[in-house]
Scaffold this motif. Structure first.
Motif, PDB file in Angstrom:
ATOM      1  N   ALA A  34       0.837  -1.201   0.000  1.00 47.10           N
ATOM      2  CA  ALA A  34       0.000   0.000   0.000  1.00 47.10           C
ATOM      3  C   ALA A  34       0.872   1.251   0.000  1.00 47.10           C
ATOM      4  CB  ALA A  34      -0.911  -0.002   1.227  1.00 47.10           C
ATOM      5  N   PHE A  35       0.585   2.152  -0.936  1.00 44.75           N
ATOM      6  CA  PHE A  35       1.280   3.442  -1.019  1.00 44.75           C
ATOM      7  C   PHE A  35       0.354   4.551  -0.535  1.00 44.75           C
ATOM      8  CE2 PHE A  35       3.929   0.975  -3.788  1.00 44.75           C
ATOM      9  CZ  PHE A  35       5.180   1.592  -3.777  1.00 44.75           C
ATOM     10  N   GLU A  36       0.801   5.299   0.473  1.00 47.75           N
ATOM     11  CA  GLU A  36       0.106   6.496   0.933  1.00 47.75           C
ATOM     12  C   GLU A  36       1.135   7.628   0.984  1.00 47.75           C
ATOM     13  OE1 GLU A  36      -2.932   7.188   1.368  1.00 47.75           O
ATOM     14  OE2 GLU A  36      -3.913   5.231   1.405  1.00 47.75           O
ATOM     15  N   GLY A  37       0.668   8.837   1.287  1.00 45.73           N
ATOM     16  CA  GLY A  37       1.606   9.949   1.381  1.00 45.73           C
ATOM     17  C   GLY A  37       1.046  11.225   0.782  1.00 45.73           C
ATOM     18  N   TYR A  38       1.899  12.216   0.686  1.00 48.61           N
ATOM     19  CA  TYR A  38       1.482  13.540   0.227  1.00 48.61           C
ATOM     20  C   TYR A  38       1.371  13.615  -1.299  1.00 48.61           C
ATOM     21  CZ  TYR A  38       2.499  14.893   5.012  1.00 48.61           C
ATOM     22  OH  TYR A  38       2.496  14.974   6.378  1.00 48.61           O
ATOM     23  N   ALA A  40       2.001  14.819  -4.955  1.00 52.38           N
ATOM     24  CA  ALA A  40       3.245  15.188  -5.667  1.00 52.38           C
ATOM     25  C   ALA A  40       4.495  14.596  -5.045  1.00 52.38           C
ATOM     26  CB  ALA A  40       3.390  16.716  -5.762  1.00 52.38           C
ATOM     27  N   ALA A  41       4.329  13.691  -4.088  1.00 52.32           N
ATOM     28  CA  ALA A  41       5.504  13.039  -3.502  1.00 52.32           C
ATOM     29  C   ALA A  41       6.095  12.001  -4.459  1.00 52.32           C
ATOM     30  CB  ALA A  41       5.138  12.380  -2.176  1.00 52.32           C
ATOM     31  N   GLY A  42       5.290  11.559  -5.423  1.00 50.51           N
ATOM     32  CA  GLY A  42       5.805  10.618  -6.416  1.00 50.51           C
ATOM     33  C   GLY A  42       5.377   9.182  -6.198  1.00 50.51           C
ATOM     34  N   LYS A  43       4.182   8.975  -5.631  1.00 50.78           N
ATOM     35  CA  LYS A  43       3.713   7.603  -5.394  1.00 50.78           C
ATOM     36  C   LYS A  43       3.594   6.831  -6.707  1.00 50.78           C
ATOM     37  CE  LYS A  43       0.123   9.141  -3.192  1.00 50.78           C
ATOM     38  NZ  LYS A  43       0.552  10.552  -3.007  1.00 50.78           N
ATOM     39  N   GLY A  44       2.987   7.462  -7.713  1.00 52.42           N
ATOM     40  CA  GLY A  44       2.838   6.797  -9.004  1.00 52.42           C
ATOM     41  C   GLY A  44       4.168   6.460  -9.635  1.00 52.42           C
ATOM     42  N   LEU A  45       5.121   7.381  -9.517  1.00 53.37           N
ATOM     43  CA  LEU A  45       6.463   7.157 -10.062  1.00 53.37           C
ATOM     44  C   LEU A  45       7.134   5.973  -9.378  1.00 53.37           C
ATOM     45  CD1 LEU A  45       8.895   8.111 -11.796  1.00 53.37           C
ATOM     46  CD2 LEU A  45       9.547   9.571  -9.864  1.00 53.37           C
ATOM     47  N   VAL A  61      -2.084  -3.751 -10.096  1.00 55.60           N
ATOM     48  CA  VAL A  61      -2.057  -2.432  -9.458  1.00 55.60           C
ATOM     49  C   VAL A  61      -3.476  -1.876  -9.407  1.00 55.60           C
ATOM     50  CG1 VAL A  61      -1.183  -0.074  -9.574  1.00 55.60           C
ATOM     51  CG2 VAL A  61       0.287  -1.978 -10.269  1.00 55.60           C
ATOM     52  N   TYR A  62      -3.859  -1.367  -8.227  1.00 55.25           N
ATOM     53  CA  TYR A  62      -5.172  -0.758  -8.052  1.00 55.25           C
ATOM     54  C   TYR A  62      -5.000   0.717  -7.691  1.00 55.25           C
ATOM     55  CZ  TYR A  62      -6.792  -5.600  -7.645  1.00 55.25           C
ATOM     56  OH  TYR A  62      -7.056  -6.932  -7.880  1.00 55.25           O
ATOM     57  N   ALA A  63      -5.571   1.599  -8.499  1.00 56.24           N
ATOM     58  CA  ALA A  63      -5.578   3.029  -8.192  1.00 56.24           C
ATOM     59  C   ALA A  63      -6.903   3.334  -7.503  1.00 56.24           C
ATOM     60  CB  ALA A  63      -5.436   3.853  -9.464  1.00 56.24           C
ATOM     61  N   VAL A  64      -6.828   3.677  -6.227  1.00 52.09           N
ATOM     62  CA  VAL A  64      -8.040   3.891  -5.435  1.00 52.09           C
ATOM     63  C   VAL A  64      -8.528   5.325  -5.632  1.00 52.09           C
ATOM     64  CG1 VAL A  64      -9.027   3.859  -3.123  1.00 52.09           C
ATOM     65  CG2 VAL A  64      -7.307   2.160  -3.775  1.00 52.09           C
ATOM     66  N   ILE A  92      -0.868  -4.235  -5.520  1.00 55.37           N
ATOM     67  CA  ILE A  92      -0.242  -2.948  -5.205  1.00 55.37           C
ATOM     68  C   ILE A  92      -1.326  -1.876  -5.241  1.00 55.37           C
ATOM     69  CG2 ILE A  92       1.506  -1.269  -5.935  1.00 55.37           C
ATOM     70  CD1 ILE A  92       2.944  -3.658  -7.328  1.00 55.37           C
ATOM     71  N   PHE A  93      -1.386  -1.059  -4.191  1.00 57.78           N
ATOM     72  CA  PHE A  93      -2.441  -0.055  -4.073  1.00 57.78           C
ATOM     73  C   PHE A  93      -1.870   1.356  -4.118  1.00 57.78           C
ATOM     74  CE2 PHE A  93      -4.040  -3.907  -2.231  1.00 57.78           C
ATOM     75  CZ  PHE A  93      -5.384  -3.950  -2.605  1.00 57.78           C
ATOM     76  N   ASP A  94      -2.321   2.128  -5.106  1.00 62.24           N
ATOM     77  CA  ASP A  94      -1.992   3.549  -5.197  1.00 62.24           C
ATOM     78  C   ASP A  94      -3.091   4.285  -4.444  1.00 62.24           C
ATOM     79  OD1 ASP A  94      -1.386   6.138  -5.812  1.00 62.24           O
ATOM     80  OD2 ASP A  94      -1.368   5.879  -7.984  1.00 62.24           O
ATOM     81  N   ARG A  95      -2.835   4.626  -3.195  1.00 65.46           N
ATOM     82  CA  ARG A  95      -3.825   4.995  -2.186  1.00 65.46           C
ATOM     83  C   ARG A  95      -4.516   3.697  -1.755  1.00 65.46           C
ATOM     84  NH1 ARG A  95      -2.901  10.022   0.000  1.00 65.46           N
ATOM     85  NH2 ARG A  95      -2.678  11.602  -1.629  1.00 65.46           N
TER      86      ARG A  95
END
Length: 256
Positions: A34-38, A40-45, A61-64, A92-95
């Motif tokens: 799971a990816f969280e954060g601010y 423009a921090a670059g989670k997608g990258l 990959v799941y974009a929530v 893998i979770f983007d959010r």
């Protein structure tokens, strides 16, 4: 990890990750990242960097984003229970399932009364999964208010990328300290032995990519070692049970 990262190091980590994915598949170890954060921090990258090393047949990959009509008709966590990976696969979770205690909380969608329940539900969700053998890797992409504003401004300068910055993004940057406090509370309340948080300092994107891969490699190596130890323990117990049975059979035959 030193910030003096070389491309060779990143390449070697990627090769390790690819091999670990294969071993996880063989040992039927399911993994959720799971990816969280601010913003423009670059989670997608970083997700893009991570999946370069993986066999595409073994992950999703799941974009929530905003809820679908079907998701609105179910409890909030339902949409994540339906995305749990099967044994040997990676999700893998983007959010992720943290939305209610972060973005929705900041926007006023999650009420104060709902907040404690949401935290409890998150911890219960992760505990149930890890008790059943799931490996959960939680990565928080961190970036300062100044750096975030700089990246937003750069995106807004180009018509091709301006759409990526929303009014909500700018509002969270304007009230960065308030949103920071919410993130810190979330990290404190949901950091656990079975599903700990890993902080990625994302000002230097290359460093963040290497650190992220190093974390995932380390967690998977430990998961594989634990699985191996568990299997060896079961084999030992099975062997011991067989030996005890043989001894009983021998004693019974001798007394017959």
């Amino acid at each position: 990890m030193e910030k003096n990262i070389k491309m060779k190091d990143i390449k070697e980590l990627g090769e390790q990750l690819g091999e670990l994915q294969r071993v996880c598949r063989e040992k039927k170890i399911p993994v959720m990242i799971a990816f969280e954060g601010y913003g423009a921090a670059g989670k997608g990258l970083q997700i893009g960097n991570l999946i370069q090393a993986l066999d595409p047949r073994g992950f999703k990959v799941y974009a929530v984003k905003n809820e679908t009509e079907e998701e609105w008709m179910h409890p909030f966590m339902w949409r994540f229970w339906t995305k749990i990976p099967s044994q040997g696969r990676i999700a893998i979770f983007d959010r992720s399932w943290y939305r209610r205690v972060l973005v929705d909380r900041f926007d006023g969608v999650t009420t104060k009364e709902q907040l404690d329940y949401a935290f409890g539900e998150i911890c219960s969700f992760e505990k149930q999964l890890t008790d059943d053998g799931m490996v959960i890797i939680k990565l928080f992409a961190d970036v300062s208010k100044k750096e975030q504003k700089k990246r937003f401004d750069k995106l807004l300068e180009d018509k091709k990328t301006a759409w990526r910055v929303t009014k909500d993004d700018l509002a969270r940057n304007k009230h960065y300290e308030e949103y920071l406090a919410m993130n810190e509370e979330m990290l404190e309340k949901t950091d656990s032995e079975y599903a700990p948080w890993h902080i990625l300092e994302c000002t230097d994107r290359e460093y963040a990519a290497a650190k992220m891969t190093e974390i995932v490699v380390s967690v998977l190596e430990q998961a594989i070692a634990d699985k191996k130890a568990e299997q060896e323990k079961r084999e030992q117990e099975k062997t011991k049970a067989q030996e005890i049975k043989q001894e009983k059979d021998t004693l019974q035959e001798a007394g017959a």
